[in-house]
Design a protein around this motif. Structure first.
Motif, PDB file in Angstrom:
ATOM      1  N   ARG A 149      -5.111   4.483  30.553  1.00  0.00           N
ATOM      2  CA  ARG A 149      -4.852   4.821  31.874  1.00  0.00           C
ATOM      3  C   ARG A 149      -5.863   4.746  32.878  1.00  0.00           C
ATOM      4  NH1 ARG A 149      -1.016   4.883  28.325  1.00  0.00           N
ATOM      5  NH2 ARG A 149      -2.108   5.634  27.028  1.00  0.00           N
ATOM      6  N   ALA A 150      -6.999   4.898  32.620  1.00  0.00           N
ATOM      7  CA  ALA A 150      -8.033   4.719  33.695  1.00  0.00           C
ATOM      8  C   ALA A 150      -8.455   3.338  34.116  1.00  0.00           C
ATOM      9  CB  ALA A 150      -9.220   5.430  33.372  1.00  0.00           C
ATOM     10  N   ASN A 205     -13.679  -0.482  28.523  1.00  0.00           N
ATOM     11  CA  ASN A 205     -13.761  -0.172  30.120  1.00  0.00           C
ATOM     12  C   ASN A 205     -15.187  -0.377  30.523  1.00  0.00           C
ATOM     13  OD1 ASN A 205     -13.985   1.019  32.302  1.00  0.00           O
ATOM     14  ND2 ASN A 205     -12.505   2.532  31.936  1.00  0.00           N
ATOM     15  N   TYR A 206     -15.943   0.232  29.956  1.00  0.00           N
ATOM     16  CA  TYR A 206     -17.399   0.358  30.252  1.00  0.00           C
ATOM     17  C   TYR A 206     -18.167  -1.190  30.393  1.00  0.00           C
ATOM     18  CZ  TYR A 206     -22.495   1.796  30.712  1.00  0.00           C
ATOM     19  OH  TYR A 206     -23.688   1.944  30.891  1.00  0.00           O
ATOM     20  N   LEU A 207     -18.049  -1.785  29.136  1.00  0.00           N
ATOM     21  CA  LEU A 207     -18.579  -3.243  29.032  1.00  0.00           C
ATOM     22  C   LEU A 207     -17.814  -4.226  29.849  1.00  0.00           C
ATOM     23  CD1 LEU A 207     -18.947  -3.395  24.998  1.00  0.00           C
ATOM     24  CD2 LEU A 207     -20.588  -2.956  26.785  1.00  0.00           C
ATOM     25  N   THR A 208     -16.777  -3.926  30.128  1.00  0.00           N
ATOM     26  CA  THR A 208     -15.885  -4.850  31.090  1.00  0.00           C
ATOM     27  C   THR A 208     -16.583  -4.723  32.718  1.00  0.00           C
ATOM     28  OG1 THR A 208     -13.892  -4.844  29.789  1.00  0.00           O
ATOM     29  CG2 THR A 208     -13.638  -5.818  32.218  1.00  0.00           C
ATOM     30  N   GLY A 266     -18.782  -2.459  38.689  1.00  0.00           N
ATOM     31  CA  GLY A 266     -19.108  -1.090  39.346  1.00  0.00           C
ATOM     32  C   GLY A 266     -18.449  -0.120  38.385  1.00  0.00           C
ATOM     33  N   PHE A 267     -18.431   1.198  38.909  1.00  0.00           N
ATOM     34  CA  PHE A 267     -17.852   2.419  38.253  1.00  0.00           C
ATOM     35  C   PHE A 267     -17.284   3.168  39.261  1.00  0.00           C
ATOM     36  CE2 PHE A 267     -20.858   0.831  35.382  1.00  0.00           C
ATOM     37  CZ  PHE A 267     -20.261   0.931  34.126  1.00  0.00           C
ATOM     38  N   LYS A 268     -16.595   2.728  40.109  1.00  0.00           N
ATOM     39  CA  LYS A 268     -15.706   3.479  41.107  1.00  0.00           C
ATOM     40  C   LYS A 268     -14.177   3.818  40.556  1.00  0.00           C
ATOM     41  CE  LYS A 268     -14.088  -0.851  43.466  1.00  0.00           C
ATOM     42  NZ  LYS A 268     -14.010  -1.313  44.691  1.00  0.00           N
TER      43      LYS A 268
END
Length: 289
Positions: free
Chosen positions: A148-149, A55-58, A65-67
């Motif tokens: 899930r996120a 998730n973070y790397l994608t 971004g991280f919304k």
């Protein structure tokens, strides 16, 4: 296909490749050292946090971004969902373990397993495992922050919700393939090895994924799903061992492990069907509005 959908597809592909790549690499490098500290630390954490890392790397790679992180606990008005997340797996797997015992243990009797002499110890151990699972829920953040996120919400923008839940469950289920191949959950002594294990795990993840998605959508947080995932994984194994303890030898369990575990997982899949219906009903009401 619009440009927005194309970038969403690209993000799903990158996320899935990274998730699978980490778990394959972890099992390839550390899997042969399964009983060592190296496997327990590096192998386990590499697997457990692969979806979160993906998730973070994608997000970094595609400059997303991280919304919409679903980080907030949102306790207000949602305590009942946290309680449900912790209690439901216990109830279901007590029933499941009894069913499994009745099918596979000759002359099975619940009173032989749980009686006046050990009921206090059984309750204590059950509560200990549940409370420990709740406390270690951050370990399951590694998966839920991915499935899930990130994955499921992305899939819902590309296809109808029923399809998104199925595809998400299959991706999650097949992500377990390296450890299923190693013999986790189902062993290796069954005629459909390892493909039967892949199939059962994928179907199971489709249904359980609906429960975890429902908890996430109802609370706007991934933490109830983390708790449910933690309790589900830890209490099921314990209860199965308890209710098979009378009359089940290691030799019989080894010979029938695939069938035993499959039957033990089935009640949880069935219990998740109402949550799937609730998810789809909510989706239909939103579309009509």
């Amino acid at each position: 296909m619009t440009s927005d959908k194309k970038i969403t597809v690209l993000r799903i592909i990158i996320f899935t490749v990274i998730s699978y790549g980490i778990v394959i690499a972890s099992t390839a490098v550390f899997g042969y050292m399964e009983d060592t500290l190296s496997w327990k630390i590096f192998g386990f954490f590499g697997i457990a946090f692969a979806p979160a890392i993906a998730n973070y790397l994608t997000r970094l790679i595609t400059k997303e971004g991280f919304k919409d992180k679903l980080y907030a606990a949102n306790f207000g008005g949602n305590i009942k969902y946290y309680v449900l997340a912790a209690v439901l797996p216990v109830v279901v797997y007590i029933i499941a373990a009894n069913i499994t015992g009745m099918v596979f243990v000759p002359d099975y009797s619940v009173s032989e397993v749980i009686n006046a002499d050990n009921i206090a110890g059984f309750i204590y151990e059950t509560l200990r495992i549940v409370s420990t699972s709740v406390l270690i829920f951050p370990l399951y953040f590694g998966e839920e922050y991915g499935w899930r996120a990130y994955l499921t919400p992305k899939l819902k923008t590309l296809m109808p919700k029923p399809a998104a839940l199925i595809v998400s469950g299959i991706i999650w289920g097949m992500w377990h393939a390296p450890v299923v191949y190693m013999g986790h959950n189902f062993g290796t002594n069954y005629s459909l090895y390892p493909y039967g294990g892949y199939m059962v795990m994928s179907v199971y993840c489709i249904f359980v994924g609906c429960l975890l998605t429902w908890l996430t959508e109802k609370t706007g947080s991934i933490y109830p799903a983390c708790i449910c995932h933690a309790v589900n994984n830890n209490i099921g194994t314990f209860l199965l061992s308890v209710f098979l303890s009378a009359g089940m030898t290691d030799e019989i369990y080894s010979a029938k492990q695939f069938e035993i575990v499959t039957l033990h997982l089935l009640p949880m899949a069935v219990v998740c069907i109402p949550f799937m219906i609730l998810l789809l009903r909510k989706n239909n009401q939103t579309e009509r509005a």
